[in-house]
Enzyme design. Structure first.
Site, PDB file in Angstrom:
ATOM      1  N   ASP A  17       0.814  -1.219   0.000  1.00 49.75           N
ATOM      2  CA  ASP A  17       0.000   0.000   0.000  1.00 49.75           C
ATOM      3  C   ASP A  17       0.847   1.268   0.000  1.00 49.75           C
ATOM      4  OD1 ASP A  17      -2.183  -1.653   0.013  1.00 49.75           O
ATOM      5  OD2 ASP A  17      -2.476  -1.544   2.179  1.00 49.75           O
ATOM      6  N   ARG A  98      -0.446   1.346  16.589  1.00 50.11           N
ATOM      7  CA  ARG A  98      -0.830   2.473  15.734  1.00 50.11           C
ATOM      8  C   ARG A  98      -0.737   3.851  16.415  1.00 50.11           C
ATOM      9  NH1 ARG A  98       0.752  -0.493  11.883  1.00 50.11           N
ATOM     10  NH2 ARG A  98      -0.823  -1.678  10.721  1.00 50.11           N
ATOM     11  N   ASP A 127      -7.435   0.503  11.036  1.00 49.84           N
ATOM     12  CA  ASP A 127      -6.240   1.324  11.203  1.00 49.84           C
ATOM     13  C   ASP A 127      -6.446   2.775  10.777  1.00 49.84           C
ATOM     14  OD1 ASP A 127      -4.678  -0.588  12.377  1.00 49.84           O
ATOM     15  OD2 ASP A 127      -3.751  -1.265  10.513  1.00 49.84           O
ATOM     16  N   SER A 180      -2.511 -10.284   3.695  1.00 47.20           N
ATOM     17  CA  SER A 180      -2.163  -8.989   4.277  1.00 47.20           C
ATOM     18  C   SER A 180      -1.660  -9.258   5.690  1.00 47.20           C
ATOM     19  CB  SER A 180      -3.392  -8.076   4.307  1.00 47.20           C
ATOM     20  OG  SER A 180      -3.086  -6.864   4.978  1.00 47.20           O
TER      21      SER A 180
END
Length: 422
Positions: A17, A98, A127, A180
């Site tokens: 990504d 995160r 996220d 992923s």
């Protein structure tokens, strides 16, 4: 899209990504400088070539920050102390990283005097919420660019096509290797591919951290974990620094097939998703922590802490780390864990964690009271306790069986003498 943005700080991992985001930003924000930043939170990757890759994609520079010790001490250990587990299974490996990553991204954006921050999170995932709530909490004036919510790319396959068209090196990412994944010191997650059908059993070759319990050693491995004030501080009687402690338990757990979790969870955006997690060291620490708390916390404290832990997990999962409520809950966790100190002995065997013993200088377990043999406990005291403790139960039973106010009599009242039902 706003065209007056001159500098963008991108949360960059070098994965699929974020690799395609740099050229996409260059195309859609002409003249904007793209500053990449990556945090080393213990992902099992060679980061030495990351700067070259980022610059080749169009970034002006890369900030590579080693935040592993901060991650363990200020994020993972408070999470562990809280006992936070999302929906009874997920140990929050991605979720807890995160806010740390986004916080450092904001710091770099302020240092660089950037106009915007960008991330590679999809519009379906959790996220995006975690990153952007951190942006709002720490620098609400920064503009947020979320390409997955703006571009026409709708799948990982299309993202790979875009990368190939722009001659971006994706390493071992391909349409055949379509999982992923997110990796850090706490866990490795797997999503996508054949996992999208919750009826499918995960393929053994998918797992990268942990041995299959079938392949784990045929003998038990003993480990003793020492705690002070709810934080792990040692292994097998020796003081061990936080980062090293987590790494060592990860190795032990992985070797013995510990820490695999397969679950269908509720994402923050509302949909159900299926994820498979490998959390070897974290699973060992949670098991030990629970045993120690059952020894050192009284029932009111233990049960209330369990309820608070559920809310704590929800806050972490939803990205509300930098909030007054989470900070207040950590103050509560610090106080309630004041006497959570001692040692827990476990035996690891083929995916199992067998509790071998626990001890604490603050143990509430008094053998003389708990013993079935002769003790200082007076059994006669239980009679009065039960009569008072069961008073409301007995009154309710009498009323529901038709006791009248004038006579106090009802069918079967003799059978209920002493507040016992028939």
């Amino acid at each position: 899209m706003e065209k007056n943005i001159k500098k963008i700080v991108l949360a960059y991992s070098g994965g699929l990504d974020t690799s395609i985001i740099i050229p996409w930003l260059k195309e859609n924000y002409p003249g904007a400088e793209i500053v990449a930043m990556c945090t080393n939170v213990g992902q099992d990757e060679d980061l030495s070539g990351l700067e070259k890759k980022a610059l080749a994609s169009g970034a002006s520079k890369l900030y590579l920050l080693d935040v592993r010790e901060e991650f363990v001490q200020d994020y993972l250990f408070p999470l562990l102390r809280a006992g936070a587990i999302y929906e009874d299974k997920y140990l929050l490996g991605t979720s807890i990283a995160r806010p740390l990553q986004a916080m450092h991204q904001v710091n770099i954006a302020l240092k660089e005097k950037a106009d915007a921050v960008a991330h590679g999170c999809t519009g379906k995932g959790n996220d995006q919420v975690r990153f952007e709530l951190t942006y709002k909490a720490l620098a609400p004036h920064l503009k947020v660019i979320a390409p997955w919510r703006l571009w026409n790319i709708r799948s990982r396959e299309e993202a790979i096509d875009y990368a190939e068209e722009h001659k971006i090196d994706l390493g071992n990412i391909s349409k055949e290797n379509i999982y992923s994944r997110d990796c850090n010191l706490w866990h490795l997650s797997h999503e996508g591919g054949d996992l999208e059908d919750p009826w499918n059993r995960p393929k053994e070759e998918m797992f990268k951290l942990t041995k299959s319990p079938k392949e784990a050693p045929d003998e038990e491995r003993e480990v003793t974990i020492d705690f002070e004030k709810g934080f792990p501080v040692g292994l097998n009687g020796k003081k061990v620094p936080p980062l090293h402690l987590v790494e060592e338990l990860n190795t032990l757990g992985a070797e013995n097939g510990i820490g695999r979790t397969d679950m269908v969870e509720t994402r923050q955006v509302g949909m159900k998703s299926r994820g498979v997690y490998e959390t070897p060291g974290g699973s060992i620490l949670y098991a030990a922590m629970r045993e120690l708390e059952m020894l050192t916390l009284d029932s009111d404290a233990l049960h209330f802490k369990r309820m608070v832990a559920m809310k704590y997990a929800e806050l972490v999962y939803s990205g509300k780390w930098f909030t007054p409520l989470r900070e207040s809950m950590d103050a509560f966790m610090e106080k309630i864990s004041e006497y959570t100190a001692g040692s827990v002995k476990l035996f690891l065997y083929k995916g199992n964690m067998i509790i071998g013993g626990r001890k604490s200088p603050y143990s509430l377990y008094i053998q003389d009271l708990a013993s079935f043999g002769a003790s200082a406990y007076d059994h006669h005291d239980a009679t009065g306790f039960i009569n008072l403790f069961g008073l409301s139960t007995g009154v309710t039973a009498i009323v529901h069986h038709g006791v009248t106010a004038d006579t106090g009599q009802a069918p079967g009242i003799k059978e209920m003498a002493g507040f016992h039902r028939k």
